[in-house]
Write a protein that holds these residues in place. Structure first.
Motif, PDB file in Angstrom:
ATOM      1  N   VAL A 122       0.833  -1.192   0.000  1.00 44.07           N
ATOM      2  CA  VAL A 122       0.000   0.000   0.000  1.00 44.07           C
ATOM      3  C   VAL A 122       0.874   1.250   0.000  1.00 44.07           C
ATOM      4  O   VAL A 122       0.837   2.059  -0.922  1.00 44.07           O
ATOM      5  CB  VAL A 122      -0.962  -0.002   1.205  1.00 44.07           C
ATOM      6  CG1 VAL A 122      -1.763   1.294   1.253  1.00 44.07           C
ATOM      7  CG2 VAL A 122      -1.903  -1.194   1.129  1.00 44.07           C
ATOM      8  N   ALA A 123       1.706   1.401   1.027  1.00 39.57           N
ATOM      9  CA  ALA A 123       2.625   2.547   1.052  1.00 39.57           C
ATOM     10  C   ALA A 123       3.573   2.504  -0.145  1.00 39.57           C
ATOM     11  O   ALA A 123       3.901   3.539  -0.733  1.00 39.57           O
ATOM     12  CB  ALA A 123       3.413   2.559   2.361  1.00 39.57           C
ATOM     13  N   THR A 124       4.003   1.307  -0.526  1.00 41.39           N
ATOM     14  CA  THR A 124       4.910   1.155  -1.665  1.00 41.39           C
ATOM     15  C   THR A 124       4.323   1.770  -2.931  1.00 41.39           C
ATOM     16  O   THR A 124       4.984   2.503  -3.666  1.00 41.39           O
ATOM     17  CB  THR A 124       5.222  -0.330  -1.897  1.00 41.39           C
ATOM     18  OG1 THR A 124       5.854  -0.865  -0.736  1.00 41.39           O
ATOM     19  CG2 THR A 124       6.127  -0.522  -3.107  1.00 41.39           C
ATOM     20  N   ALA A 125       3.050   1.494  -3.174  1.00 40.06           N
ATOM     21  CA  ALA A 125       2.391   1.976  -4.392  1.00 40.06           C
ATOM     22  C   ALA A 125       2.221   3.487  -4.402  1.00 40.06           C
ATOM     23  O   ALA A 125       2.036   4.081  -5.471  1.00 40.06           O
ATOM     24  CB  ALA A 125       1.031   1.298  -4.539  1.00 40.06           C
ATOM     25  N   HIS A 126       2.281   4.123  -3.239  1.00 39.51           N
ATOM     26  CA  HIS A 126       2.087   5.564  -3.141  1.00 39.51           C
ATOM     27  C   HIS A 126       3.404   6.319  -2.979  1.00 39.51           C
ATOM     28  O   HIS A 126       3.411   7.510  -2.684  1.00 39.51           O
ATOM     29  CB  HIS A 126       1.168   5.888  -1.961  1.00 39.51           C
ATOM     30  CG  HIS A 126      -0.224   5.366  -2.126  1.00 39.51           C
ATOM     31  ND1 HIS A 126      -0.584   4.094  -1.760  1.00 39.51           N
ATOM     32  CD2 HIS A 126      -1.346   5.932  -2.638  1.00 39.51           C
ATOM     33  CE1 HIS A 126      -1.869   3.907  -2.020  1.00 39.51           C
ATOM     34  NE2 HIS A 126      -2.358   5.010  -2.563  1.00 39.51           N
ATOM     35  N   SER A 127       4.494   5.640  -3.180  1.00 39.51           N
ATOM     36  CA  SER A 127       5.803   6.234  -2.945  1.00 39.51           C
ATOM     37  C   SER A 127       6.313   7.001  -4.160  1.00 39.51           C
ATOM     38  O   SER A 127       6.050   6.635  -5.308  1.00 39.51           O
ATOM     39  CB  SER A 127       6.812   5.128  -2.607  1.00 39.51           C
ATOM     40  OG  SER A 127       8.117   5.633  -2.551  1.00 39.51           O
TER      41      SER A 127
END
Length: 359
Positions: free
Chosen positions: A39-44
């Motif tokens: 989740v955080a990865t995709a928004h980085s």
């Protein structure tokens, strides 16, 4: 018999942990509520670096992980970092010289460029800065692609990846974590459990009474429509607009590299970012907003990673940090070594999850 390790979370950190544990001979199960990739990865913003005002010890830790990305590239097909370099002039004038001197003293490949030099590095800038700092060794990666490539390597090594499976709580027996219980009540048992669940870390730890103070501030990133040509060579950090071009051709931008809090005005903020991009980058005038992401940064309360076993809890290992894309390789390597061999690297000393600032 191989140690069985459950990794909760399939973002870039969880994928790296699982890969390094699989290389160490452990039997791996990765569980993720989504489709894999995190989740955080995709928004980085997905900038691989060791800069931006970090204390020296943390700078060297991040630098060590930059080298780890090169190892991952050599080990896993599909992990491809664009070592394009980053150029910044988003530094207050009174801090510019100190920032350059400090990072140069620490061994970072930072060099000052003038207007002509900036134009050579990024010919697509409409108004190149009169002075900027350029670091050739910095890079960017498409983070979800990289995470999924690493997960595929885990499966190829004999591991198991369970997507669409939400972990509801950790399971304990006699004070030891023995795995996790999924949303449908299934118990997944393991000798060791690693939590790499980003913003869900705090909630999951609370199911076994472990406190970890976190700040999960939102950050908006604007993703443009796809440009038909290459408009930027690398990472650009201009005042109020940090931007890079993805492999697909989109320009992605934030008001800083992590994105700012939109405070419920996502469309307005994205439009402002698009306008800044168009004022900055030649050839971007016809682009529009493709989509907007707002991610929540899983940051321990003092701003530094939490990596290690919580005090008084056996069988559980925590990995949570905001700089997940940069730090994933070194975290995976050192976590695997500690779990598989019992050796805790000295570089992890400042990042114990039980430090006073976090409990």
């Amino acid at each position: 018999m191989a140690k069985k390790v459950l990794v909760v979370g399939a973002g870039i950190v969880g994928a790296s942990v699982a890969w390094h544990l699989a290389k160490a001979g452990c039997a791996i199960i990765v569980v993720d509520a989504g489709e894999g990739g995190g989740v955080a990865t995709a928004h980085s913003f997905a900038w691989i670096n060791a800069t931006w005002g970090n204390p020296e010890r943390y700078f060297h830790f991040r630098r060590r992980s930059m080298a780890g990305w090169r190892r991952l590239e050599s080990e896993i097909p599909g992990v491809a970092v664009n070592w394009c370099g980053g150029m910044t002039w988003d530094i207050p004038a009174e801090d510019f010289d100190r920032f350059e001197t400090e990072h140069t003293r620490w061994g970072y490949g930072m060099r000052r460029v003038d207007n002509a030099g900036a134009q050579r590095i990024e010919p697509g800038l409409k108004t190149p800065p009169d002075r900027a700092l350029f670091v050739a060794e910095e890079g960017m990666v498409e983070p979800v692609e990289a995470a999924r490539a690493i997960l595929a390597a885990v499966v190829a090594a004999g591991g198991k990846v369970m997507t669409g499976t939400r972990v509801a709580s950790f399971a304990t027996r006699s004070g030891k974590v023995i795995g996790a219980t999924t949303g449908d009540g299934t118990l997944i048992q393991a000798d060791e459990t690693v939590i790499a669940a980003g913003t869900e870390t705090q909630n999951l730890l609370e199911t076994i009474g472990v406190r970890l103070r976190m700040i999960m501030s939102p950050g908006l990133i604007m993703h443009s429509t796809v440009a038909s040509e290459r408009l930027l060579n690398g990472l650009v950090f201009a005042p109020q607009c940090n931007v890079r071009q993805t492999r697909e051709g989109r320009l992605i931008a934030g008001s800083d590299f992590a994105g700012a809090d939109p405070k419920g005005e996502e469309e307005r903020m994205a439009r402002e970012l698009l306008a800044r991009v168009k004022a900055l980058v030649r050839g971007s005038e016809s682009l529009d907003i493709g989509f907007i992401t707002v991610g929540h940064r899983p940051t321990p309360a003092d701003g530094f990673p939490a990596i290690g076993r919580p005090d008084g809890v056996e069988g559980l290992y925590v990995t949570v940090m905001h700089s997940g894309v940069t730090l994933a390789p070194i975290v995976g390597e050192l976590v695997a070594r500690e779990i598989a061999e019992g050796f805790r690297d000295p570089d992890l000393a400042p990042y114990h999850p039980g430090r006073a600032e976090l409990v």
